[in-house]
Design a protein around this motif. Sequence first.
Motif, PDB file in Angstrom:
ATOM      1  N   HIS A 324       0.883  -1.297   0.139  1.00  0.00           N
ATOM      2  CA  HIS A 324      -0.017   0.018   0.085  1.00  0.00           C
ATOM      3  C   HIS A 324       0.786   1.183   0.209  1.00  0.00           C
ATOM      4  CE1 HIS A 324       0.040   1.078   4.283  1.00  0.00           C
ATOM      5  NE2 HIS A 324       0.061   0.055   4.467  1.00  0.00           N
ATOM      6  N   ASP A 336       5.518   2.107   7.073  1.00  0.00           N
ATOM      7  CA  ASP A 336       4.449   1.815   6.982  1.00  0.00           C
ATOM      8  C   ASP A 336       3.641   2.639   5.970  1.00  0.00           C
ATOM      9  OD1 ASP A 336       1.996   0.470   6.934  1.00  0.00           O
ATOM     10  OD2 ASP A 336       1.213   1.351   8.638  1.00  0.00           O
ATOM     11  N   ASN A 337       3.578   2.616   4.477  1.00  0.00           N
ATOM     12  CA  ASN A 337       4.185   1.528   4.263  1.00  0.00           C
ATOM     13  C   ASN A 337       5.308   2.127   2.958  1.00  0.00           C
ATOM     14  OD1 ASN A 337       5.049  -1.273   3.353  1.00  0.00           O
ATOM     15  ND2 ASN A 337       3.155  -1.239   2.137  1.00  0.00           N
ATOM     16  N   GLU A 370      -5.558   1.536   2.174  1.00  0.00           N
ATOM     17  CA  GLU A 370      -5.358   0.405   3.011  1.00  0.00           C
ATOM     18  C   GLU A 370      -5.597   0.580   4.158  1.00  0.00           C
ATOM     19  OE1 GLU A 370      -2.989  -2.790   5.141  1.00  0.00           O
ATOM     20  OE2 GLU A 370      -3.070  -0.672   5.258  1.00  0.00           O
ATOM     21  N   GLU A 371      -5.222   1.637   4.935  1.00  0.00           N
ATOM     22  CA  GLU A 371      -5.327   1.920   6.248  1.00  0.00           C
ATOM     23  C   GLU A 371      -6.667   2.229   6.572  1.00  0.00           C
ATOM     24  OE1 GLU A 371      -3.235   1.574   8.074  1.00  0.00           O
ATOM     25  OE2 GLU A 371      -1.178   1.989   7.369  1.00  0.00           O
ATOM     26  N   ASP A 407       4.517  -5.451   3.485  1.00  0.00           N
ATOM     27  CA  ASP A 407       3.606  -4.449   4.363  1.00  0.00           C
ATOM     28  C   ASP A 407       3.927  -4.567   5.867  1.00  0.00           C
ATOM     29  OD1 ASP A 407       2.215  -2.457   5.370  1.00  0.00           O
ATOM     30  OD2 ASP A 407       0.256  -3.308   5.401  1.00  0.00           O
ATOM     31  N   TYR A 473       9.189  -1.847  14.640  1.00  0.00           N
ATOM     32  CA  TYR A 473       7.728  -1.700  14.068  1.00  0.00           C
ATOM     33  C   TYR A 473       6.732  -1.498  14.911  1.00  0.00           C
ATOM     34  CZ  TYR A 473       4.461  -1.811  10.045  1.00  0.00           C
ATOM     35  OH  TYR A 473       3.342  -1.536   9.123  1.00  0.00           O
ATOM     36  N   GLN A 536      -3.329  -2.699   7.842  1.00  0.00           N
ATOM     37  CA  GLN A 536      -2.221  -2.495   8.913  1.00  0.00           C
ATOM     38  C   GLN A 536      -1.187  -1.482   8.714  1.00  0.00           C
ATOM     39  OE1 GLN A 536       0.444  -6.114   9.171  1.00  0.00           O
ATOM     40  NE2 GLN A 536      -1.109  -6.568  10.680  1.00  0.00           N
TER      41      GLN A 536
HETATM   42 ZN   LIG Z   1       0.432  -0.997   6.375  1.00  0.00          ZN
END
Ligand SMILES: [Zn+2]
Length: 536
Positions: A324, A336-337, A370-371, A407, A473, A536
């Motif tokens: 993403h 991210d990301n 995506e988020e 990701d 992370y 994610q």
């Molecule tokens: Zn992500």
Amino acid sequence: MLRKTLVLALVLLLAALLLPAQERVDLNVVHKIKTEELGPDSKVMDTIYNLTDRYGPRLTNSPQFRAAGDWAVGQMKEWGLSNVHLEKWATPKDNPIPSWQLVSYNGAMVEPTYMSIIGVPVAWTAGTNGPVTAEAVLATVQSPADMEKWHGKLAGKIVLTVAPPELAFPTEPLAHRYTPEELTEMATELIPTGAGGRGGRGGGRFAAMGNMSMEQFREFQQKMRSFWKDEKVVATLTTNARAQSGTLFGGGAQNRMDTTNTPQISVAAEHYNRIARLVEHNVPVKLMFDIKTQFDTSNTDSFNVIGEIPGTTKPNEVVMVGGHFDSWHYGTGATDNGAGATVAMEVARILKHLNLKMDRTVRVALWGGEEEGLLGSRAYVKEHFADPETMKPTAEHANLSGYFNIDNGTGRLRGIYLQGNEMVRPIFATWFAALKDLTPGVITIRNTGGTDHLSYDAVGLPGFQFIQDPMDYETRTHHSNMDVYDRIQPADMKQMAIVEASFVYNTATRPDKLPRLDLPAPQPAGGRGGRGGRGQ
Ligand SMILES: [Zn+2]
């Protein structure tokens, strides 16, 4: 004698034809990929600089997201990719994504003494319309009873909405690479487990929420959405136990299009706790916030960035590689990301630059939204391959060989999750064997969730996410204000690009497409049956 030799040769030839073709790796190509990426021409750090420092952060549909998309299109064209474009998709009608950005932020405690507050306003919340100073109140609201308790008492106040978290003394290292023992455990697992896999998600009751039923919980959430606004609260503050030492974590407001969402600030835990302790000691605390945010609700369409290297002999068959493109706005969206998007771009750059002949078309896809729930990849899969609600595959569905996703931050690739597709294990094992100098190539039957390969998995297409070293992370960068360029590890980025480029090349050139699981049953609308999941 000659006759005997001829017969033997014929028998051997026949046997070779009858046996299943052995998975073949072109070691010369793997060598070329390594040489390209480990040499001076690698572009990973240049690409991630552009996606973070120069154009980041990339909150879906924000002006920075759109500018970064234009940059990525220009860059991929410059590298000679074909069919490079922004592919539009519409954000959900019931909760569209506007263009929102943070314009300025200033926050401080002004009484009893001055303290500058480390904080970042939460996505899709309103500004303060100039500087406001107000009294701080600690009012955790976690049940309808709490709502009743605080009703009518919060007007004109700045509310600390969560209980002050206890900050454990950090004795564990901040960052972590997988140990051989941890990798062995993954490799030897027999039954697929893991977050966001194919297992269903039960209804259950919410113990933390006063044992509410799902129905009651939804109703409560609905009320919570407007509670602070209805109570005429000036602003709300949140934090959590991980938000230590200047790092803070955040998400977004529920109603993204509501330009009057109460200003909400995610605050460093130590600052939050100081304010809370003073309030608990009945010392009057005054806070000042001056926040400017900007909404543009006129264009809620989003995009995925697409680019291709056309296949030579089977151009209709496709291998996809991606991650993403969107991020949160707290940092610049590096791990991210930016990392996964950069590596996908670099994979295409390497394969194009080396001018490798590949039977199948290689397609890069950098997803938006995506988020907010894998929105970009879901829209793409629905448009091109199948709608999970009806599960009627298109012609393109049959032609997709596989999709590879990254990701999970900046950590190097240590292996791959099979997503329950045991048929690809021997294939991937051969591919990893040619990369033994770079990765142990652990193959786990385990599922991993939370990101865009799930959109493929949901319609029976082989979608894979690699196993990555966790690094810092979870402790430091994921959805935090410290998700920035400096948290990117260059050597890991290059390793990722080499491994993923090899996998993509092999998928594009092996005689058959990758074996796939059966088409799953249709998944009715609104059902969150296992294969879905949030971003994610
Ligand atoms: Zn992500």
